[in-house]
Design a protein around this motif. Sequence first.
Motif, PDB file in Angstrom:
ATOM      1  N   VAL A  89       0.836  -1.197   0.000  1.00  0.00           N
ATOM      2  CA  VAL A  89       0.000   0.000   0.000  1.00  0.00           C
ATOM      3  C   VAL A  89       0.870   1.246   0.000  1.00  0.00           C
ATOM      4  O   VAL A  89       0.776   2.105  -0.881  1.00  0.00           O
ATOM      5  CB  VAL A  89      -0.968   0.000   1.203  1.00  0.00           C
ATOM      6  CG1 VAL A  89      -1.695   1.342   1.315  1.00  0.00           C
ATOM      7  CG2 VAL A  89      -1.984  -1.131   1.066  1.00  0.00           C
ATOM      8  N   ALA A  90       1.763   1.355   0.995  1.00  0.00           N
ATOM      9  CA  ALA A  90       2.571   2.572   1.143  1.00  0.00           C
ATOM     10  C   ALA A  90       3.595   2.732   0.029  1.00  0.00           C
ATOM     11  O   ALA A  90       3.855   3.856  -0.430  1.00  0.00           O
ATOM     12  CB  ALA A  90       3.268   2.561   2.500  1.00  0.00           C
ATOM     13  N   GLN A  91       4.179   1.617  -0.423  1.00  0.00           N
ATOM     14  CA  GLN A  91       5.301   1.702  -1.357  1.00  0.00           C
ATOM     15  C   GLN A  91       4.897   1.578  -2.825  1.00  0.00           C
ATOM     16  O   GLN A  91       5.713   1.847  -3.713  1.00  0.00           O
ATOM     17  CB  GLN A  91       6.350   0.634  -1.017  1.00  0.00           C
ATOM     18  CG  GLN A  91       7.040   0.872   0.317  1.00  0.00           C
ATOM     19  CD  GLN A  91       7.927  -0.280   0.730  1.00  0.00           C
ATOM     20  OE1 GLN A  91       7.599  -1.061   1.623  1.00  0.00           O
ATOM     21  NE2 GLN A  91       9.075  -0.419   0.071  1.00  0.00           N
ATOM     22  N   TYR A  92       3.637   1.186  -3.067  1.00  0.00           N
ATOM     23  CA  TYR A  92       3.236   1.029  -4.463  1.00  0.00           C
ATOM     24  C   TYR A  92       1.821   1.552  -4.715  1.00  0.00           C
ATOM     25  O   TYR A  92       1.629   2.481  -5.506  1.00  0.00           O
ATOM     26  CB  TYR A  92       3.324  -0.443  -4.868  1.00  0.00           C
ATOM     27  CG  TYR A  92       3.029  -0.695  -6.336  1.00  0.00           C
ATOM     28  CD1 TYR A  92       4.045  -0.626  -7.285  1.00  0.00           C
ATOM     29  CD2 TYR A  92       1.740  -1.001  -6.774  1.00  0.00           C
ATOM     30  CE1 TYR A  92       3.782  -0.849  -8.638  1.00  0.00           C
ATOM     31  CE2 TYR A  92       1.464  -1.223  -8.116  1.00  0.00           C
ATOM     32  CZ  TYR A  92       2.487  -1.141  -9.044  1.00  0.00           C
ATOM     33  OH  TYR A  92       2.218  -1.355 -10.373  1.00  0.00           O
ATOM     34  N   ALA A  93       0.815   0.984  -4.061  1.00  0.00           N
ATOM     35  CA  ALA A  93      -0.574   1.241  -4.441  1.00  0.00           C
ATOM     36  C   ALA A  93      -0.973   2.704  -4.307  1.00  0.00           C
ATOM     37  O   ALA A  93      -1.672   3.247  -5.166  1.00  0.00           O
ATOM     38  CB  ALA A  93      -1.514   0.363  -3.620  1.00  0.00           C
ATOM     39  N   THR A  94      -0.544   3.377  -3.229  1.00  0.00           N
ATOM     40  CA  THR A  94      -0.958   4.769  -3.051  1.00  0.00           C
ATOM     41  C   THR A  94      -0.230   5.712  -3.994  1.00  0.00           C
ATOM     42  O   THR A  94      -0.710   6.818  -4.264  1.00  0.00           O
ATOM     43  CB  THR A  94      -0.719   5.249  -1.606  1.00  0.00           C
ATOM     44  OG1 THR A  94       0.675   5.130  -1.295  1.00  0.00           O
ATOM     45  CG2 THR A  94      -1.540   4.468  -0.618  1.00  0.00           C
ATOM     46  N   ARG A  95       0.900   5.295  -4.502  1.00  0.00           N
ATOM     47  CA  ARG A  95       1.707   6.178  -5.351  1.00  0.00           C
ATOM     48  C   ARG A  95       1.467   5.952  -6.842  1.00  0.00           C
ATOM     49  O   ARG A  95       1.479   6.894  -7.634  1.00  0.00           O
ATOM     50  CB  ARG A  95       3.197   5.994  -5.029  1.00  0.00           C
ATOM     51  CG  ARG A  95       3.533   6.188  -3.561  1.00  0.00           C
ATOM     52  CD  ARG A  95       5.015   6.198  -3.306  1.00  0.00           C
ATOM     53  NE  ARG A  95       5.634   7.441  -3.750  1.00  0.00           N
ATOM     54  CZ  ARG A  95       5.712   8.555  -3.038  1.00  0.00           C
ATOM     55  NH1 ARG A  95       5.168   8.600  -1.829  1.00  0.00           N
ATOM     56  NH2 ARG A  95       6.295   9.622  -3.519  1.00  0.00           N
ATOM     57  N   PHE A  96       1.254   4.707  -7.235  1.00  0.00           N
ATOM     58  CA  PHE A  96       1.175   4.360  -8.649  1.00  0.00           C
ATOM     59  C   PHE A  96       0.090   5.137  -9.405  1.00  0.00           C
ATOM     60  O   PHE A  96       0.390   5.810 -10.409  1.00  0.00           O
ATOM     61  CB  PHE A  96       0.993   2.844  -8.786  1.00  0.00           C
ATOM     62  CG  PHE A  96       0.736   2.345 -10.173  1.00  0.00           C
ATOM     63  CD1 PHE A  96       1.561   2.714 -11.237  1.00  0.00           C
ATOM     64  CD2 PHE A  96      -0.319   1.478 -10.426  1.00  0.00           C
ATOM     65  CE1 PHE A  96       1.324   2.239 -12.525  1.00  0.00           C
ATOM     66  CE2 PHE A  96      -0.557   0.998 -11.701  1.00  0.00           C
ATOM     67  CZ  PHE A  96       0.262   1.389 -12.751  1.00  0.00           C
ATOM     68  N   PRO A  97      -1.194   5.091  -8.995  1.00  0.00           N
ATOM     69  CA  PRO A  97      -2.215   5.770  -9.805  1.00  0.00           C
ATOM     70  C   PRO A  97      -2.051   7.283  -9.849  1.00  0.00           C
ATOM     71  O   PRO A  97      -2.336   7.906 -10.880  1.00  0.00           O
ATOM     72  CB  PRO A  97      -3.539   5.365  -9.144  1.00  0.00           C
ATOM     73  CG  PRO A  97      -3.171   4.922  -7.782  1.00  0.00           C
ATOM     74  CD  PRO A  97      -1.789   4.367  -7.862  1.00  0.00           C
ATOM     75  N   ILE A  98      -1.579   7.889  -8.749  1.00  0.00           N
ATOM     76  CA  ILE A  98      -1.369   9.341  -8.773  1.00  0.00           C
ATOM     77  C   ILE A  98      -0.228   9.684  -9.713  1.00  0.00           C
ATOM     78  O   ILE A  98      -0.323  10.639 -10.502  1.00  0.00           O
ATOM     79  CB  ILE A  98      -1.081   9.882  -7.359  1.00  0.00           C
ATOM     80  CG1 ILE A  98      -2.257   9.600  -6.431  1.00  0.00           C
ATOM     81  CG2 ILE A  98      -0.815  11.380  -7.416  1.00  0.00           C
ATOM     82  CD1 ILE A  98      -2.048  10.081  -5.028  1.00  0.00           C
ATOM     83  N   ASN A  99       0.860   8.924  -9.648  1.00  0.00           N
ATOM     84  CA  ASN A  99       1.974   9.168 -10.569  1.00  0.00           C
ATOM     85  C   ASN A  99       1.522   9.057 -12.021  1.00  0.00           C
ATOM     86  O   ASN A  99       1.928   9.855 -12.874  1.00  0.00           O
ATOM     87  CB  ASN A  99       3.103   8.173 -10.301  1.00  0.00           C
ATOM     88  CG  ASN A  99       3.886   8.493  -9.049  1.00  0.00           C
ATOM     89  OD1 ASN A  99       3.603   9.464  -8.363  1.00  0.00           O
ATOM     90  ND2 ASN A  99       4.864   7.671  -8.742  1.00  0.00           N
ATOM     91  N   VAL A 100       0.681   8.069 -12.309  1.00  0.00           N
ATOM     92  CA  VAL A 100       0.184   7.891 -13.672  1.00  0.00           C
ATOM     93  C   VAL A 100      -0.649   9.092 -14.107  1.00  0.00           C
ATOM     94  O   VAL A 100      -0.466   9.633 -15.211  1.00  0.00           O
ATOM     95  CB  VAL A 100      -0.640   6.591 -13.787  1.00  0.00           C
ATOM     96  CG1 VAL A 100      -1.416   6.548 -15.102  1.00  0.00           C
ATOM     97  CG2 VAL A 100       0.264   5.371 -13.677  1.00  0.00           C
ATOM     98  N   ILE A 101      -1.573   9.527 -13.257  1.00  0.00           N
ATOM     99  CA  ILE A 101      -2.444  10.647 -13.611  1.00  0.00           C
ATOM    100  C   ILE A 101      -1.638  11.924 -13.800  1.00  0.00           C
ATOM    101  O   ILE A 101      -1.850  12.681 -14.762  1.00  0.00           O
ATOM    102  CB  ILE A 101      -3.542  10.825 -12.540  1.00  0.00           C
ATOM    103  CG1 ILE A 101      -4.525   9.650 -12.603  1.00  0.00           C
ATOM    104  CG2 ILE A 101      -4.285  12.148 -12.742  1.00  0.00           C
ATOM    105  CD1 ILE A 101      -5.459   9.567 -11.423  1.00  0.00           C
ATOM    106  N   VAL A 102      -0.694  12.169 -12.902  1.00  0.00           N
ATOM    107  CA  VAL A 102       0.152  13.360 -13.021  1.00  0.00           C
ATOM    108  C   VAL A 102       0.939  13.318 -14.327  1.00  0.00           C
ATOM    109  O   VAL A 102       1.038  14.321 -15.048  1.00  0.00           O
ATOM    110  CB  VAL A 102       1.092  13.471 -11.801  1.00  0.00           C
ATOM    111  CG1 VAL A 102       2.161  14.524 -12.018  1.00  0.00           C
ATOM    112  CG2 VAL A 102       0.281  13.803 -10.552  1.00  0.00           C
TER     113      VAL A 102
END
Length: 405
Positions: A127-140
Amino acid sequence: MSAPTAAPDILSPEFAADPYSAYRVMRDDHPLIWHEPTQSYVISRYADVVRAFKDPLFTSRNYDWQLEPVHGRTILQMDGREHSTHRNLVAPAFRGRDLAEKFVPVIERNSAELIEAFAADGEVDLVAQYATRFPINVIVDMLGLPKSDHEHFHRWYTSIMGFLSNLSGDETVMADGIRTKGEFEDYMVPIIAARRENPGDDLLSTLCTAEIDGERMTDHEIKAFCSLLLTAGGETTDKAIASVMSNLVAHPDQLAAVRADHSLIPAAFAETLRHSPPVHMIMRQPAEDVELSGGTVEAGRTVTCLIGAANRDPEQYERPDEFDIARPDLDQGRAYTAGANHTAFALGRHFCVGALLARTELETAVAHLLDAMDDIAFADGAPPPEHGVFTRAPSQLRLTFTPTT
């Protein structure tokens, strides 16, 4: 004769700890509940939830007060020709050639970068190291915005989701969400103006230049859509990744099948959307009095549609509480369309415009994770609990694994 079971309270600690038991009681004994604290009727049966999503009698007027204070006016608040026009302005970016050619490389690159950071460690909080960051990074990345501003985006989407899931009406949470709207507007509007002058190959430029019958989106409509995309695309994909992986690790035979055949990933995602959806509640508002299981809902009243309950209705699914990626009564062919026979993406005219983007992100995420991690197990020996009421998933997913390289 035993006394009738009391209607569960969707704001109670007991409900938050185990909504699925409460859903059974609601479907069986209380299919229509007037819930005074949220000033809404609560419905839980599959047939009723599907009707609320598909029947034109049910409007999305509730979004005027639910979304507008933090997003501004989005396509979710629109109906009729206005809704069709604006949906057609944004939809092409989320399907077909644009999705495949422009954004799949963005999705794959962001996933690989995050996995590289922990792939050799043998343990991860997914969650902390992948899931919470991945979709936001993609959208940005899709919007062509600087990834150095990731922490701002994460804070903004967390604040907005807090506002949207604030069923108890906490005034501090409300004030923070409204303040976030102003900050996001101050950030985005100058960037939108610059993209109109000098468009590039990014999604934001596409939104700025898209035109149908001479009609374009205004700066504030584009800003509102970006705000909606950030929260809806970030929060739901974040939670879906955590839930898919948790479900698979909890069922080693199904994990092994998906590892051996990546074409099963969409089935694993679809079953997760049914079994443990990231969003458990969506609201609607009927324009006229309407009869549902258990009684009448008056025109203009808010209806809280319990997706998490509808998706486990035994009238619709056999063994509804079991996770089974080979489930015969879940229509895989339509699972990511407005004709799906689960309710996780809503249905009908307000079916999630980003469903195929979400599927693409999930397919990439699970494939990359399984390629990088072997012998995956729960670090604590058991699946982690889910958290949340409006949206729900594990808040941590600590896994051990053998690196594959």
